[in-house]
Design an enzyme around this catalytic site. Sequence first.
Site, PDB file in Angstrom:
ATOM      1  N   CYS A 114       0.842  -1.201   0.000  1.00 45.86           N
ATOM      2  CA  CYS A 114       0.000   0.000   0.000  1.00 45.86           C
ATOM      3  C   CYS A 114       0.872   1.244   0.000  1.00 45.86           C
ATOM      4  O   CYS A 114       1.676   1.447   0.916  1.00 45.86           O
ATOM      5  CB  CYS A 114      -0.914  -0.026   1.230  1.00 45.86           C
ATOM      6  N   CYS A 160       0.106   3.523   2.933  1.00 45.42           N
ATOM      7  CA  CYS A 160       0.675   2.977   4.170  1.00 45.42           C
ATOM      8  C   CYS A 160       2.169   3.268   4.237  1.00 45.42           C
ATOM      9  O   CYS A 160       2.710   3.568   5.307  1.00 45.42           O
ATOM     10  CB  CYS A 160       0.438   1.475   4.249  1.00 45.42           C
ATOM     11  N   ASP A 220      29.027  23.728 -22.422  1.00 40.81           N
ATOM     12  CA  ASP A 220      30.458  23.954 -22.589  1.00 40.81           C
ATOM     13  C   ASP A 220      30.820  23.499 -24.005  1.00 40.81           C
ATOM     14  O   ASP A 220      30.069  22.744 -24.630  1.00 40.81           O
ATOM     15  CB  ASP A 220      31.218  23.147 -21.539  1.00 40.81           C
ATOM     16  N   ASP A 226      31.742  18.982 -18.898  1.00 42.85           N
ATOM     17  CA  ASP A 226      32.452  17.748 -18.564  1.00 42.85           C
ATOM     18  C   ASP A 226      33.749  17.982 -17.819  1.00 42.85           C
ATOM     19  O   ASP A 226      34.381  17.041 -17.365  1.00 42.85           O
ATOM     20  CB  ASP A 226      32.749  16.943 -19.834  1.00 42.85           C
ATOM     21  N   ASP A 279      34.011  22.946 -14.605  1.00 45.11           N
ATOM     22  CA  ASP A 279      32.577  23.152 -14.819  1.00 45.11           C
ATOM     23  C   ASP A 279      31.770  22.893 -13.552  1.00 45.11           C
ATOM     24  O   ASP A 279      30.577  23.180 -13.515  1.00 45.11           O
ATOM     25  CB  ASP A 279      32.055  22.228 -15.930  1.00 45.11           C
TER      26      ASP A 279
END
Length: 704
Positions: A17, A20, A405, A598, A602
């Site tokens: 549930c 629940c 980038d 990457d 960054d």
Amino acid sequence: MPPGVPKRIYILDNLGCANCAAKMERQINELPGVKMATITFATKQLAVAADDPDALLPEYRRICSSIESEVTVTPREEDVAAHKKESPFAENKKDILAIGAGAVLFVAGGVLERTMPDSVITPLLFIAAYVILGLEIVWTAVKNLAKGHVFDENFLMSVATLAAFTIGDFAEAVGVMLFYRVGEIFEDIAVSRSRSQIMEAVDLRPENVNLIKDDDVKIIPARDAKVGDIILIRPGDRIPLDGRIVEGQSQIDTSPVTGEPVPVKVFPGKDVYSGCVNDMGVLKLKVSKPLSESMVTRILDSVENAAASKPKIDRFITKFARIYTPVVVAAAVLTAVVPSVFTGDWNYWIYTAITFLVISCPCALVLSVPLAFFSGIGAGSKQGILFKGGVAIEGLKDVKAVVMDKTGTITKGNFVVQKVVALNRLTEKQILTVAADCELDSTHPIGISIVTEARERNLELVRPQQAEEISGKGIRAVFPEGTVLCGSKGLLETYQVDTEKYCGDAYGTQVLVAIDGELAGYLVIADIIKDEARSAVQRMKSQSLITAMLTGDAKDSAEAVAQQTGIDEVHAQLLPEDKLEHLRDIRKKHGAVMFVGDGINDAPVLAGADVGAAMGNGADAAIEAADVVFMTSSVDAIPEAVGIARRTGRIAMENVVFALVIKFLIMILGFLGYANMWMAVFADTGVAMLCVLNSIRVLYAGKQ
């Protein structure tokens, strides 16, 4: 989860549930010493951050069993075979048998009611059917009531059906309980199947590996393999652990990990990820990471952690459900009493109130939203896109601009000789040879790219007698044939070389070559734009996204890349702190921003964006700071991720609106006398099942 606090994962078996689960989570969070607890219904996992999580295990068990008696709480096993489940039908065998027996008695009672209206057997058949179908639910409701849990599904269904018995609607009471039990079974099966399909799509962990020991192959559990072990991978095998090829050549299918359909050639010295499939030759692999740190485990952990990260709409629905059920129950009580006092028609208004009680269960709402986001996480994983939570998907669906980038994101991140130009008596081949001779000992990416190009053309290279590197400008080299300058325009001007013949190129870095004080030619070195970059940018534009590029590279080079790919805005020659400032300007101008990068530089701008995405081949710091990781390192993954996020958000909202509209519509129809309990049960379990099925549509959607 709070950083630095011990975290433990537990499995909640027999959790059925969603509402629940929300109650359990709330009570566990109130325990002394618990910093944060999250229950993910989609994975049946409880994640607890506490000073000593295991010390509170008896309390977790007490709370969970008090709300849903059959739930068991056990620490998650490290063994990958642990907690593997039977089929949904086998799991629900007892319930299916009970439903079958109850249905037979119900049909028999219905037939007798029509053919022999006064038969005393008819009520007995209905009572027997009700006992088989509803006794467990009524008993659970009584036990929960003793523990103070009033507004749960068992209590509401018990009151509704027993009230129907009281007013003489035997057939309807049994029929509604039957329909409710059938709906519950189908809902459980739908949830179980969707859960298993998503987890099977991302759980690529192996059970065993073929360990090579003293020229013999021994099968051992994958978790027992150690760094440095040599394992055998046959054609068709899934690569079990991260490592480096030490023997053999083959092609591997990386699509299970990256979503990239093109096979990759592997050979000795090549690093490979676990989860990929060996297509052809026999390989020997030296293990570089244990199972707990390999890619297959990282992907699974990312999905499980992501599922535990709840979006705002999920948290809102959970809070809404706490108010919704008591309000509807109060409305049911008022409906039963107030009109009856004035009209005297107690049976009619009690029946109407019963329909309200059945509708008051919020499971469809509480279940459908997290399952939609879980399906979105699974869909992304199948395409090599790792969302770090529902919050990431929720943020991504609302972005208005994508900022990227350049190096490693739009371009491949490796320099290549694009063009060789000879300006006088020498040929292009000779210009390349002379430049490569000068750069033989260079460690600079540009110098390496020149030497690589010359070797790929099988040119014969000669080391200079003397070489001097002029910092930031290039190399002055002495050969028996003369003195060569190889570098920037500034280097040649330093040595008074006439550069009037040089006209330059808009894109890339130019390396000029002068021999004995005379300009002989130049080379254009540039990072290669990814093949899919232009089409990916066009897809972003078709999604009404503004595209921008932030880079530390030269302005001319950046603008040339933007022109070739169709990017809207370019900001070049930026320091890391400048990128963050420009990102804020773009957000102010266009709205929520996604940044894709990457590099380690960054990380600040990734963290500062509304949604940060990192290419999977990038620096660990960038991947750690990102909300989304593109394992493919493909620009195509950007519009794909946006498409999945938008679809997920749309389906989650469809579920909420559909569930509420149906529930309120049945309530209004019931109040007006046009709805019955059958319709009310549909508004509960039927709607929940439809929302589950709607949620998993995300998983089966094609490319966005």
